[in-house]
Scaffold this motif. Sequence first.
Motif, short mmCIF file in Angstrom:
data_model
loop_
_atom_site.label_atom_id
_atom_site.label_comp_id
_atom_site.label_asym_id
_atom_site.label_seq_id
_atom_site.Cartn_x
_atom_site.Cartn_y
_atom_site.Cartn_z
N PRO A 141 0.99 -1.03 -0.11
CA PRO A 141 -0.07 -0.13 -0.05
C PRO A 141 1.02 1.31 0.04
N PRO A 142 0.16 2.37 -0.77
CA PRO A 142 1.00 3.55 -0.66
C PRO A 142 0.69 4.16 0.78
N VAL A 143 1.30 5.44 0.99
CA VAL A 143 1.28 6.18 2.14
C VAL A 143 0.06 6.94 1.66
N VAL A 144 -0.97 7.04 2.79
CA VAL A 144 -2.15 7.88 2.29
C VAL A 144 -2.31 9.06 3.38
N ALA A 145 -2.54 10.33 3.06
CA ALA A 145 -2.94 11.53 3.48
C ALA A 145 -4.24 11.77 3.22
N MET A 146 -5.24 11.97 4.29
CA MET A 146 -6.39 12.39 3.99
C MET A 146 -6.71 13.95 3.54
N LEU A 147 -7.61 14.49 2.65
CA LEU A 147 -7.51 15.83 2.21
C LEU A 147 -9.04 16.13 2.61
N THR A 148 -9.47 17.38 3.22
CA THR A 148 -10.66 17.84 3.53
C THR A 148 -10.75 19.18 3.86
N THR A 149 -12.07 19.83 3.67
CA THR A 149 -12.12 21.15 3.91
C THR A 149 -12.59 21.51 5.37
N LEU A 191 -5.98 19.89 5.89
CA LEU A 191 -6.95 20.69 5.25
C LEU A 191 -6.56 21.09 3.99
N LYS A 192 -7.61 21.23 3.01
CA LYS A 192 -7.30 21.78 1.46
C LYS A 192 -6.60 23.10 1.61
N ASP A 193 -7.00 23.82 2.52
CA ASP A 193 -6.47 25.26 2.30
C ASP A 193 -5.01 25.31 3.09
N THR A 194 -4.21 24.06 3.05
CA THR A 194 -2.72 24.38 3.55
C THR A 194 -2.10 24.98 2.74
N GLU A 195 -1.15 25.99 3.27
CA GLU A 195 -0.24 26.83 2.30
C GLU A 195 0.25 25.96 0.98
N PRO A 196 0.28 26.63 0.18
CA PRO A 196 0.88 25.89 -1.18
C PRO A 196 2.59 25.70 -1.00
N GLU A 197 3.05 26.77 -0.39
CA GLU A 197 4.48 26.36 -0.20
C GLU A 197 5.01 25.15 0.61
N GLN A 198 4.00 24.79 1.72
CA GLN A 198 4.09 23.69 2.58
C GLN A 198 3.99 22.25 1.84
N LEU A 199 3.11 22.14 0.67
CA LEU A 199 2.73 20.85 0.45
C LEU A 199 3.79 19.91 -0.02
N ALA A 200 4.68 20.43 -0.76
CA ALA A 200 6.00 19.62 -1.13
C ALA A 200 6.54 18.99 0.03
N GLN A 201 6.89 19.77 1.09
CA GLN A 201 7.57 19.50 2.17
C GLN A 201 6.75 18.44 3.12
N LEU A 202 5.50 18.74 2.82
CA LEU A 202 4.59 17.53 3.74
C LEU A 202 4.56 16.22 2.86
N VAL A 203 4.58 16.14 1.66
CA VAL A 203 4.75 14.93 1.01
C VAL A 203 5.96 14.43 1.11
N ARG A 204 7.13 15.04 1.19
CA ARG A 204 8.49 14.53 1.65
C ARG A 204 8.24 13.84 2.93
#
Length: 235
Positions: free
Chosen positions: A93-101, A121-134
Amino acid sequence: MADLVTWFGRKGYEVTVGNVIRVIVVDDEALVRSGFALILNAAPDVEVVATATGTDALATVREHRPDVVLLDIRMPGVDGLTVLGELRALAEPPVVAMLTTFDADEYVLAALNAGAAGFLLKDTEPEQLAQLVRTLAAGGVVMSAKASRTLLRGLPQQGRAGADRGRIERLTGREREVLVLLAEGLSNAEIGVRLHLGTGTVKDHVSALLTKLRVSGRVQAALLAQRAGLLDAAR
């Protein structure tokens, strides 16, 4: 419980991943899918290999074999929790993170109990997304501040510490060391550096301790360690 909140909402959490991280975004809204893909593909070490709706999520994941899936928790036709269960049942299985509003209590707890590695949350700051995925790809846990507060409110505390300590007693000394570092928010690679172990060996220890503790993921294992007082003892 301050340390647990720090672990969930940790800032400046740096993770080094050598290869490109393959991501799939699952959401019923095309605008959300394209927006996340645009943001993540701008990072040099992240590639959104596909996007999908809930109904074709399982087939898409089987075809592309991503490292990380960002999954909308509420979709028409198929519920995100149902998709999460299907993905967790895969042989690898892949790593799964849930998205929500939103951050409704029952969804946070249900997703984490089903093995989700994070709740964003879907309103996470764009500049944070790549680091969160890492962080997710490296075996860490990511959690919005709102979701972490919701989780803490919903944790059953009374009468659990003794039972949790009994489950921890099944672990070997090395597995207990790995559990403490896991609960402090370290990735597999970081645990390996701390304990002078290879990342593969750390993954084996994590898999073994999850089985012995009878939990489905790192979040549940960390909460169990916290309730049992293992972090306080380590300090």
